[in-house]
Scaffold this motif. Structure first.
Motif, short mmCIF file in Angstrom:
data_model
loop_
_atom_site.label_atom_id
_atom_site.label_comp_id
_atom_site.label_asym_id
_atom_site.label_seq_id
_atom_site.Cartn_x
_atom_site.Cartn_y
_atom_site.Cartn_z
N GLN A 1 -10.85 7.54 -6.60
CA GLN A 1 -11.31 6.84 -5.08
C GLN A 1 -12.12 6.32 -5.12
O GLN A 1 -13.27 7.54 -5.24
N SER B 1 0.88 -1.05 0.18
CA SER B 1 -0.25 0.20 -0.04
C SER B 1 1.28 1.17 0.48
O SER B 1 0.28 2.37 -0.72
N LEU C 1 -6.33 0.32 -0.35
CA LEU C 1 -6.00 0.23 -0.91
C LEU C 1 -6.16 0.02 -2.46
O LEU C 1 -6.56 0.93 -3.50
N ALA C 2 -7.69 -0.80 -2.96
CA ALA C 2 -7.99 -0.86 -4.24
C ALA C 2 -8.75 0.02 -4.11
O ALA C 2 -8.96 0.42 -5.17
N GLY C 3 -9.26 0.64 -3.45
CA GLY C 3 -10.06 1.75 -3.56
C GLY C 3 -9.15 3.10 -3.80
O GLY C 3 -9.94 4.08 -4.82
N ARG D 1 -6.44 2.04 -5.78
CA ARG D 1 -5.85 2.31 -7.06
C ARG D 1 -6.64 1.52 -8.31
O ARG D 1 -5.88 1.95 -9.42
N LEU D 2 -8.19 0.96 -8.13
CA LEU D 2 -8.52 0.01 -8.97
C LEU D 2 -9.38 1.12 -10.00
O LEU D 2 -9.45 1.20 -11.70
N LEU E 1 -15.66 -1.45 -1.00
CA LEU E 1 -14.92 -2.33 -1.10
C LEU E 1 -15.64 -3.53 0.25
O LEU E 1 -15.48 -4.35 -0.55
N LEU F 1 -6.03 -3.67 2.57
CA LEU F 1 -6.21 -4.33 1.70
C LEU F 1 -7.62 -3.40 0.58
O LEU F 1 -7.86 -3.25 -0.15
N ALA F 2 -8.64 -2.99 1.39
CA ALA F 2 -9.89 -2.94 0.87
C ALA F 2 -9.78 -1.18 0.57
O ALA F 2 -9.61 -0.62 -0.47
#
Length: 368
Positions: free
Chosen positions: A341, A65, A331-333, A335-336, A347, A328-329
């Protein structure tokens, strides 16, 4: 002639199982009984292994992250920045990204702890702060604060008060018959629906801009937050550390019925109230700081229980898994869909929805 030392405390359910089958100081399959003077600890070896693996995965997620983003920072530079060696990326890693990542880890751990305590008392895998009304109480208070022109610095304290008031109402409705599990959950669902309806009324009558701000808070986001919120959550967990240490031991008896618990010298009603009270206090604090991040407190304890293969959610493993999920949630929010953002709550809801379907299908297969 051999003598046995009288236990310094009532034995819990796990201790009884060990003593009955193998005697003091012996081993059960997958468990070790560690004695330090008058204190005895029952250690589940698989739980220690799972906790170690989750710790490693959490550290890797933190480094990942801190690494991903614009600009990209190589993992080796992230490690050097964290160690104080000095890199050109110190500002990015230490000042811009680290506060948010630490907040995600601390908040996730707190959600995991709260979910474990509440689910153990309720004896229901679907019980969590966002199901029994704590999140909704904090959400209503925060919505009122955000739509009434209250200073931004007062939103979190107001949300905390709302969560605690929801807890008081929950205990008032569910405390009959010794805080029985079914009544506790039903009272929580009623409180949740009531506060959610009031929140919708407030949002419909508010200015659209203020209503949007409240909606973002209700989804749950870590954007714009960092050390201050992490300090409040970590401080709460630190103050409650002796209580949490007791809770980790007391959870062993939550599977016992009241008559059996009293028969081995325990006070089941007092234990349930203590465990539930600790859970809702942690849940109210973390929700007040990061918003209504749903499903982490629901998913983390049950996944941790399945990993450990235990009869109840393990407290430490649930905290580590909650931290891992939220890091992880977040980070995904970030970068996805960059540069857009997504709030972390979106997520976690994407994770929690399929998990709920899994629980329902699993319950249907068992009943059939």
């Amino acid at each position: 002639m051999t003598t046995t030392q009288r236990p310094s405390r009532p034995l819990d359910a796990a201790d009884l199982a060990v003593t009955a089958s193998t005697g003091a100081g012996a081993r059960l399959s997958g468990r070790s009984l560690l004695r330090i003077g008058p204190v005895s600890l029952l250690i589940r070896r698989r739980a220690v292994l799972v906790a170690a693996v989750l710790t490693v995965l959490l550290l890797l997620a933190v480094v990942l992250s801190l690494s991903l983003g614009t600009p990209y920072v190589a993992p080796a530079d992230v490690v050097r920045a964290l160690s104080g060696a000095g890199t050109p990326y110190d500002l990015v890693v230490l000042d811009l990204r680290l506060p948010r990542v630490v907040l995600a880890a601390v908040a996730g751990a707190a959600f995991g702890v709260a979910g474990t305590l509440i689910q153990s008392v309720a004896r229901n895998p679907l019980a969590s702060p966002d199901v029994i009304g704590i999140t909704q109480g904090a959400g209503l208070a925060a919505t009122v604060a955000l739509t009434s022109g209250m200073a931004a610095v007062l939103v979190a304290p107001t949300a905390l008060v709302g969560g605690l008031l929801a807890a008081v109402l929950l205990f008032a409705l569910g405390a009959r018959h010794g805080l029985a599990a079914q009544r506790f959950v039903l009272a929580g669902v009623a409180v949740a629906f009531g506060f959610r309806a009031l929140t919708e009324v407030v949002m419909l009558t508010a200015d659209p801009i203020d209503g949007l701000r409240a909606q973002i808070w209700l989804i749950g986001t870590l954007a714009g937050k960092g050390w201050t919120e992490a300090t409040w959550i970590a401080g709460t967990l630190l103050v409650l550390l002796p209580v949490l240490a007791w809770a980790g031991w007391a959870l062993n008896s939550t599977a016992l019925d009241d008559d059996t618990a009293r028969g081995v010298g325990l006070r089941p009603v007092a234990r349930r109230i203590g465990l539930a009270g600790t859970g809702v206090l942690v849940a109210a604090m973390v929700t007040a700081q990061v918003g209504a991040v749903d499903f982490v407190a629901l998913v983390a304890p049950q996944v941790a229980r399945r990993l450990v293969r235990a009869e109840r959610p393990p407290l430490v493993c649930a905290a580590l898994l909650g931290a891992l999920l939220l890091v992880l949630a977040d980070l995904a929010g970030r970068r996805l869909f960059a540069p857009t953002q997504l709030p972390a709550g979106v997520l976690t809801a994407a994770i929690g929805g399929p998990y709920l379907i899994f629980l329902l299908l699993r319950g249907r297969r068992r009943s059939s």
